[in-house]
Enzyme design. Sequence first.
Site, PDB file in Angstrom:
ATOM      1  N   CYS A 209      -6.221  -9.694  -6.122  1.00 24.04           N
ATOM      2  CA  CYS A 209      -5.870 -10.039  -4.884  1.00 24.04           C
ATOM      3  C   CYS A 209      -6.885 -10.869  -4.190  1.00 24.04           C
ATOM      4  CB  CYS A 209      -5.033  -9.031  -4.062  1.00 24.04           C
ATOM      5  SG  CYS A 209      -6.080  -7.750  -3.830  1.00 24.04           S
TER       6      CYS A 209
ATOM      7  N   ASP B  83      -4.701  -3.928 -12.439  1.00 20.80           N
ATOM      8  CA  ASP B  83      -4.958  -4.562 -11.440  1.00 20.80           C
ATOM      9  C   ASP B  83      -6.095  -4.209 -10.737  1.00 20.80           C
ATOM     10  OD1 ASP B  83      -3.661  -6.148  -9.217  1.00 20.80           O
ATOM     11  OD2 ASP B  83      -3.188  -4.168  -8.163  1.00 20.80           O
TER      12      ASP B  83
ATOM     13  N   ALA C 296      -3.664   2.370 -10.725  1.00 21.26           N
ATOM     14  CA  ALA C 296      -2.308   2.409 -10.207  1.00 21.26           C
ATOM     15  C   ALA C 296      -1.994   2.634  -9.032  1.00 21.26           C
ATOM     16  CB  ALA C 296      -1.580   3.487 -11.212  1.00 21.26           C
ATOM     17  N   ALA C 297      -2.930   3.206  -8.246  1.00 19.49           N
ATOM     18  CA  ALA C 297      -2.527   3.452  -6.859  1.00 19.49           C
ATOM     19  C   ALA C 297      -2.289   2.701  -5.918  1.00 19.49           C
ATOM     20  CB  ALA C 297      -3.483   4.675  -6.300  1.00 19.49           C
ATOM     21  N   PRO C 298      -1.208   2.429  -5.035  1.00 17.70           N
ATOM     22  CA  PRO C 298      -0.608   3.590  -4.705  1.00 17.70           C
ATOM     23  C   PRO C 298       0.846   3.689  -5.370  1.00 17.70           C
ATOM     24  CG  PRO C 298      -0.136   1.728  -3.141  1.00 17.70           C
ATOM     25  CD  PRO C 298      -1.238   1.246  -4.146  1.00 17.70           C
ATOM     26  N   GLY C 299       0.902   2.937  -6.528  1.00 15.98           N
ATOM     27  CA  GLY C 299       2.092   3.120  -7.468  1.00 15.98           C
ATOM     28  C   GLY C 299       3.272   2.108  -7.570  1.00 15.98           C
ATOM     29  N   GLY C 300       3.042   0.859  -6.661  1.00 14.96           N
ATOM     30  CA  GLY C 300       4.225   0.008  -6.747  1.00 14.96           C
ATOM     31  C   GLY C 300       4.319  -0.714  -8.269  1.00 14.96           C
ATOM     32  N   LYS C 301       3.275  -1.015  -8.782  1.00 21.21           N
ATOM     33  CA  LYS C 301       3.099  -1.601 -10.106  1.00 21.21           C
ATOM     34  C   LYS C 301       3.516  -0.694 -11.117  1.00 21.21           C
ATOM     35  CE  LYS C 301       0.111  -5.353  -8.935  1.00 21.21           C
ATOM     36  NZ  LYS C 301      -0.115  -4.829  -7.267  1.00 21.21           N
TER      37      LYS C 301
ATOM     38  N   ARG D 278      -6.006   8.864  -3.774  1.00 15.73           N
ATOM     39  CA  ARG D 278      -4.890   7.897  -3.633  1.00 15.73           C
ATOM     40  C   ARG D 278      -4.039   8.549  -4.657  1.00 15.73           C
ATOM     41  NH1 ARG D 278      -5.861   2.667  -2.745  1.00 15.73           N
ATOM     42  NH2 ARG D 278      -5.415   1.939  -4.548  1.00 15.73           N
TER      43      ARG D 278
END
Length: 535
Positions: A235, A182, A114-119, A142
């Site tokens: 990515c 992710d 999950a880091a940095p947490g945008g999603k 993180r």
Amino acid sequence: MSGYLPIAFTTKMKSLLGEEYDRFISSYDDPRLYGIRVNRLKLNGEAWKAISPLGDAIRPIPWVEDGYYYEEGARPGKHPHYHAGLYYIQEPSAMAPVELLDVQPGQKVLDLCAAPGGKSTQIAAKLQGSGVLVSNDNAKERTKALAKNIELAGVRNAVILNEEPSALAPAFGQWFDRILVDAPCSGEGMFRKDESMIAEWEKHSIERCSTMQRHILRDAAAMLAPGGILVYSTCTFSPEENESQIAELLAELPDFEVVQVEPLYGWKNGQPDWAGEAGRELAPARLASLSGTVRLWPHHIEGEGHYAAVLRRKESDEAAAISPDIEAQKETRKKHPKGNAGATLRAAEKRGAQGAKDVGKLNKAPERNNGRHTGRGQTETIDPSAMWLDFVERELSDAFEATGTVQCFGSRVYLQPASLPSLDGLRVVRAGWYVGDAGRNKFEPSQALALGLRQSEAVRSINMQSDDPNVIRYLKGETLFVEAGQLTIAQREGKTPQPLKGYALVCTDGYPIGWGKYSTDGMLKNELPAGWRWM
């Protein structure tokens, strides 16, 4: 920039793309794109545009609701709305995986890497405060950014963990309705955005990333409920990290299938013939289903390079049975918990494993000068839960509705989403919504509580326009002087009106940015923690 790309990378991409290669490589000389996503836990895009100086200088990102492109130099991170958690600054393509996850309010969702947490904040906005979000990252350093971003967004229903996926699988076997993976990857899609990724690519091999992704995906699959959806994203352009990973999973787990994604917005189909050896192990129809995954190419969209696959676990008797391996892991974990198992396990050890009813009723050691002496050589027990409830009674309005169960670890108080499995033995960063700390003589509300509230939920509040110089002064940690008439006092039915003196929720344009303590002489003492201040 294209002249700085590794030769091994450009040679491989030329082989994969053929006649499209020249268009692809020229995209690296285009300027990078900037994205912002409005936080729908607090407001929608139209409401934000109405109060934001960026409102006329943005344009929509087609694949995400309330996502916008903004121009370089706009600096949205230097506006008070950023400190109110009204939006998250995020690369446009990175917003796509959560849109594909199809999160619905009330669901149980895992963001595994999950880091940095945008999603995670994007998922939380779709949950709208109901259900459960478990945000995990295996890198301890993180998780600080992860926790801060979730708290900045005002998320009330998240738990944050710091674990390897293999440690989560026994605790959450087939429990989640939605899972986002992710995955850590070679980062080829980020070369234009961040040139330092080129050095990382040369350091961390695709083979190493592929091995890691394979293990992460298997652990994630074990936690997905029958009928649930898992989105795998990277990515990178590397087929070994994309189509090959999905092909291997389909070959090993017949109860998983690809949900076909329509390639809109300039997105392109996945390539079954890039699946390599793994693809040759699949039946033709299963292999062909890889065309239903999607690739986001920088020469076809306004965004960086990404890959995403939507997987569904079939609802069947076979899928409903937890594997013997997972059951064995559960038994092993019960017998041999980790020695350094984080806040939850430490709290359990302190309370002698007496059960949840004793959580937080911990005697404070006299040498730490906590607690209150009775005069008979004993230290009176502090009950953080009772102190929190007293704070709610005094400082929060009738509009406040607590959700979840009160959990206390030491003096820290959390509201934890209901129905979670036991977290004992796991490294817990946040056991829920962190609402505050029970000190020696008072309850101190947290910044996370302030950002998760609405202005109407505080007994006292003060609202300032975002262009008021006092907003920046507050965000820099300065004391303010406020006329009593500027305070808003909430009326509470059947209760004695509260005095002016006490905690006040400081807001800008109607959205909280932190706490202050108001005194009758008009002084508003700044309670904004140092780590949250304007830099």
